[in-house]
Motif scaffolding. Structure first.
Motif, short mmCIF file in Angstrom:
data_model
loop_
_atom_site.label_atom_id
_atom_site.label_comp_id
_atom_site.label_asym_id
_atom_site.label_seq_id
_atom_site.Cartn_x
_atom_site.Cartn_y
_atom_site.Cartn_z
N PRO A 26 18.06 13.76 3.68
CA PRO A 26 16.99 14.38 4.48
C PRO A 26 15.59 14.00 3.98
O PRO A 26 14.71 13.71 4.79
CB PRO A 26 17.26 15.88 4.31
CG PRO A 26 18.72 15.97 4.06
CD PRO A 26 19.06 14.75 3.25
N ARG A 27 15.39 13.98 2.69
CA ARG A 27 14.07 13.62 2.17
C ARG A 27 13.71 12.20 2.54
O ARG A 27 12.58 11.90 2.92
CB ARG A 27 14.05 13.82 0.64
CG ARG A 27 13.95 15.28 0.27
CD ARG A 27 13.73 15.49 -1.22
NE ARG A 27 13.52 16.92 -1.48
CZ ARG A 27 13.98 17.57 -2.54
NH1 ARG A 27 14.64 16.92 -3.48
NH2 ARG A 27 13.75 18.86 -2.68
N ARG A 28 14.71 11.30 2.40
CA ARG A 28 14.46 9.91 2.78
C ARG A 28 14.07 9.82 4.25
O ARG A 28 13.10 9.17 4.62
CB ARG A 28 15.72 9.06 2.57
CG ARG A 28 16.00 8.66 1.15
CD ARG A 28 17.36 7.93 1.11
NE ARG A 28 17.73 7.50 -0.24
CZ ARG A 28 17.37 6.34 -0.76
NH1 ARG A 28 16.64 5.50 -0.06
NH2 ARG A 28 17.75 6.01 -1.98
N LEU A 29 14.83 10.48 5.09
CA LEU A 29 14.61 10.38 6.54
C LEU A 29 13.22 10.90 6.92
O LEU A 29 12.53 10.29 7.74
CB LEU A 29 15.69 11.15 7.29
CG LEU A 29 17.08 10.49 7.27
CD1 LEU A 29 18.11 11.40 7.91
CD2 LEU A 29 17.03 9.15 8.01
N VAL A 30 12.82 12.01 6.33
CA VAL A 30 11.50 12.56 6.64
C VAL A 30 10.40 11.59 6.20
O VAL A 30 9.45 11.34 6.95
CB VAL A 30 11.31 13.94 5.97
CG1 VAL A 30 9.85 14.35 6.00
CG2 VAL A 30 12.17 14.98 6.66
N LEU A 31 10.55 11.04 5.03
CA LEU A 31 9.52 10.12 4.52
C LEU A 31 9.45 8.86 5.36
O LEU A 31 8.36 8.36 5.66
CB LEU A 31 9.80 9.78 3.06
CG LEU A 31 9.48 10.92 2.08
CD1 LEU A 31 10.02 10.62 0.69
CD2 LEU A 31 7.98 11.16 2.03
N GLU A 32 10.61 8.36 5.79
CA GLU A 32 10.60 7.16 6.63
C GLU A 32 9.94 7.45 7.97
O GLU A 32 9.20 6.62 8.51
CB GLU A 32 12.03 6.65 6.86
CG GLU A 32 12.66 6.08 5.61
CD GLU A 32 14.16 5.94 5.77
OE1 GLU A 32 14.63 5.71 6.90
OE2 GLU A 32 14.88 6.08 4.76
#
Lengths: 155, 155
Positions: A26-32
DNA sequence: ATCATTGCAAACCGTTTGCAGCCTT
DNA sequence: AAGGCTGCAAACGGTTTGCAATGAT
């Protein structure tokens, strides 16, 4: 599992890791997502966009991720709309300074929706004058400008 | 039926009447409430406060009243909190000008909660420099300052 | 009497909290 | 294996829309 990450997301993930946070999907997806968008997004909008792309993240998680990102000055929040914006890397030094000074300067193009951080070098002096004149003590300030960006103004 | 009305409410009601709006009890109550409060109120908070005082107004009506007041520059809306604030009469000339220039300058005391409109005479010049430097066209701006007011700073 | 305005109902968006269970470390 | 993090459930706050009834003019 693969993620196409760019400069901003990579940097932000590194910061989080260094601070002891775990690198989760989830953190990766939000940052991307933040990396891909220049207009600013509300947490809710992020959820919708990710869902449209088949990436299911609970809205609640997005709120908590944003909270973490804000705590470490990796996103800005616009006063007017509450939308969130990646903290541009090229502005990083300014950004960090701005964050620590609790000041935020944004220009929002009403034509194309683009948002840019702007540097307003003389504002501090103006505020200093105001402080002296009114006998007040200013600890934070936010300046939001609206109008047409260079491209939309000329075109 | 009696209403204790002061300067602000009287003025605002006159403006509304002159524009062809009807003078209703809900409109009076909202204006009187705004007159009494210096901290800014959200529409929802207004409903709660009026209800506590035994004055029943539907929240929906408050929203619509606020909408009308905003249209005619009789209230300000704070970017940060969305709270509404009466447009001070002593600042009226400045206020009208500010409204027509779409600019809003507020100082919010983080200690006592008081909100004051401030006049920031040199800001226009700072923005003009920014416009020239960036090639952008600025049509509105909002400046929100936070800190301690004179009384809270000294005390 | 007219019609602007309000109140009511209902739905919606956006946000927050608690807890159980998963997954990074 | 530990516990930080997520997902789920649920509740709440705040806002908006449509329509019928009220009340200012």
């Amino acid at each position: 599992m693969w993620f196409i990450v760019g400069h901003y997301a990579t940097h932000a993930l590194a910061v989080l890791k260094e601070k002891g946070y775990r690198i989760t999907k989830p953190r990766r997806l939000v940052l991307e997502l933040l990396e891909r968008t220049a207009e600013g997004l509300s947490p809710y909008e992020m959820g919708d966009l990710l869902r449209e792309n088949g990436q299911e993240i609970d809205t609640v998680s997005i709120y908590r991720i944003i909270e973490t990102l804000e705590k470490h000055h990796l996103v800005h929040r616009l006063l007017g709309s509450g939308k969130l914006l990646k903290c541009h890397l090229e502005d990083e030094s300014h950004c960090e300074k701005a964050q620590h000074d609790h000041c935020h300067h944004f220009f929002i193009c009403t034509a194309c929706g683009a948002i840019q951080e702007v540097h307003c070098p003389n504002l501090q002096e103006v505020l200093a004058v105001l402080e002296a004149a009114q006998g007040i003590h200013i600890t934070e300030h936010s300046l939001e400008l609206r109008g047409q960006c260079r491209a939309c103004y000329v075109g």
